[in-house]
Scaffold this active site. Structure first.
Site, mmCIF file in Angstrom:
data_model
loop_
_atom_site.group_PDB
_atom_site.id
_atom_site.type_symbol
_atom_site.label_atom_id
_atom_site.label_comp_id
_atom_site.label_asym_id
_atom_site.label_seq_id
_atom_site.Cartn_x
_atom_site.Cartn_y
_atom_site.Cartn_z
ATOM 1 N NE ARG A 59 -4.275 1.637 2.176
ATOM 2 C CZ ARG A 59 -4.450 2.721 2.892
ATOM 3 N NH1 ARG A 59 -3.527 3.099 3.744
ATOM 4 N NH2 ARG A 59 -5.553 3.443 2.772
ATOM 5 C CB ILE A 85 -5.909 5.414 -1.163
ATOM 6 C CG1 ILE A 85 -5.728 3.897 -1.148
ATOM 7 C CG2 ILE A 85 -5.170 6.006 0.009
ATOM 8 C CD1 ILE A 85 -4.251 3.457 -1.284
ATOM 9 C CB SER A 86 -10.937 2.868 0.383
ATOM 10 O OG SER A 86 -11.592 3.359 -0.751
ATOM 11 C CD GLN A 87 -11.737 2.399 7.155
ATOM 12 O OE1 GLN A 87 -12.576 3.284 7.126
ATOM 13 N NE2 GLN A 87 -11.425 1.750 8.247
ATOM 14 C CG PHE A 228 -16.668 5.289 -0.562
ATOM 15 C CD1 PHE A 228 -15.649 4.862 -1.395
ATOM 16 C CD2 PHE A 228 -17.103 4.446 0.447
ATOM 17 C CE1 PHE A 228 -15.081 3.613 -1.229
ATOM 18 C CE2 PHE A 228 -16.545 3.188 0.623
ATOM 19 C CZ PHE A 228 -15.520 2.776 -0.225
#
Ligand code: SAH
Length: 238
Positions: A59, A85-87, A228
């Site tokens: 990541r 960037i999503s968790q 989101f």
């Protein structure tokens, strides 16, 4: 005694130079393992394929250099142009919900950094991903190519319309929020396929919604609240 000391000194200099000490790969590998244990497994992620992909994909190569030290914390992080960037937990949860076996063709809407696409690329046969922001599209395409993902195809455009030429898809994942499911996406989903999308208000939180398509009818399940960035383009006009 002096020789042993000298050898130890040379070994530690070598470690620092090759980056395998505190700031190098071992450090990030360790952080990634901790993330998988603490933020994924302990919170109920079970699918081995998802866990292995999250262990493998680095990541820290998908975040801005400014946030390297936060790359394995369980938060979304800025990736430029106001996007995130999503968790890690949400990436794992959404991927697991698609019940992937390995031979699928998956469509992603919202390439962003390319991280979610890479996770999918480790699990399935082919990933098609669409990004509406040119700068992010170019960066993600380059990054995924450099990382050697020859099974991930990136397109610049409005994901509202899906990617008809490569449809139907076994699974579709939308990683930006919308107040309705774009009808072209439902159409491009195979019978027996799954679609996941953060559905609801694009200002407050959304319901992570999983849709199963069977014999052209849809079964819907809500998996919890998420937050989101909004999907833009055609979806916001309706
Ligand atoms: N999946 C990404 C994070 C997504 S952030 C990752 O792993 O990094 C949401 C992304 O959706 C942003 O990059 C945003 O530009 C994109 N997006 C918003 N509306 C879109 C649309 N209509 N079509 C395609 N991409 C869209």
């Amino acid at each position: 005694m002096r020789i042993i000391f000298l050898l130890l000194l040379i070994a530690s200099i070598f470690n620092v130079l090759t980056g395998s000490a505190f700031s190098g790969e071992n450090f990030y590998d360790q952080k990634r393992r901790e993330m998988v244990e603490k933020d994924l497994k302990a919170r109920g992620i079970k699918d081995e394929k998802v866990i292995n992909a999250m262990l493998k994909v680095k990541r820290h190569l998908f975040v801005d250099k400014k946030y390297l030290d936060k790359a394995y914390e369980d938060h979304p992080l800025p990736i430029g142009e106001g996007q995130t960037i999503s968790q890690p937990y949400v990436v794992a949860l959404m991927t697991e919900a698609l019940s992937l076996k390995g031979d699928e063709r998956v469509l992603e809407i919202g390439t962003g950094s390319g991280y979610q696409a890479a996770i999918l690329g480790e699990i399935v046969k082919e990933v098609y991903t669409v990004e509406i922001r040119k700068g992010l599209y170019e960066k993600a395409k380059e990054r995924l190519k450099n990382l050697g993902y020859s099974n991930i195809f990136v397109k610049y455009g409005d994901g509202y319309y899906g990617w008809e030429r490569h449809s139907p898809f076994d699974a579709i994942i939308v990683t930006a929020s919308a107040n309705h499911i774009p009808p072209p996406l439902l159409k491009q989903l195979k019978n027996g396929g799954r679609l996941i999308i953060p559905l609801g208000s694009t200002v407050f939180y959304q319901n992570l919604t999983l849709v199963h398509k069977d014999k052209d009818t849809f079964r819907v399940k809500e998996l919890g609240h998420v937050l989101f960035v909004p999907m833009i383009g055609e979806v916001s006009k309706r």
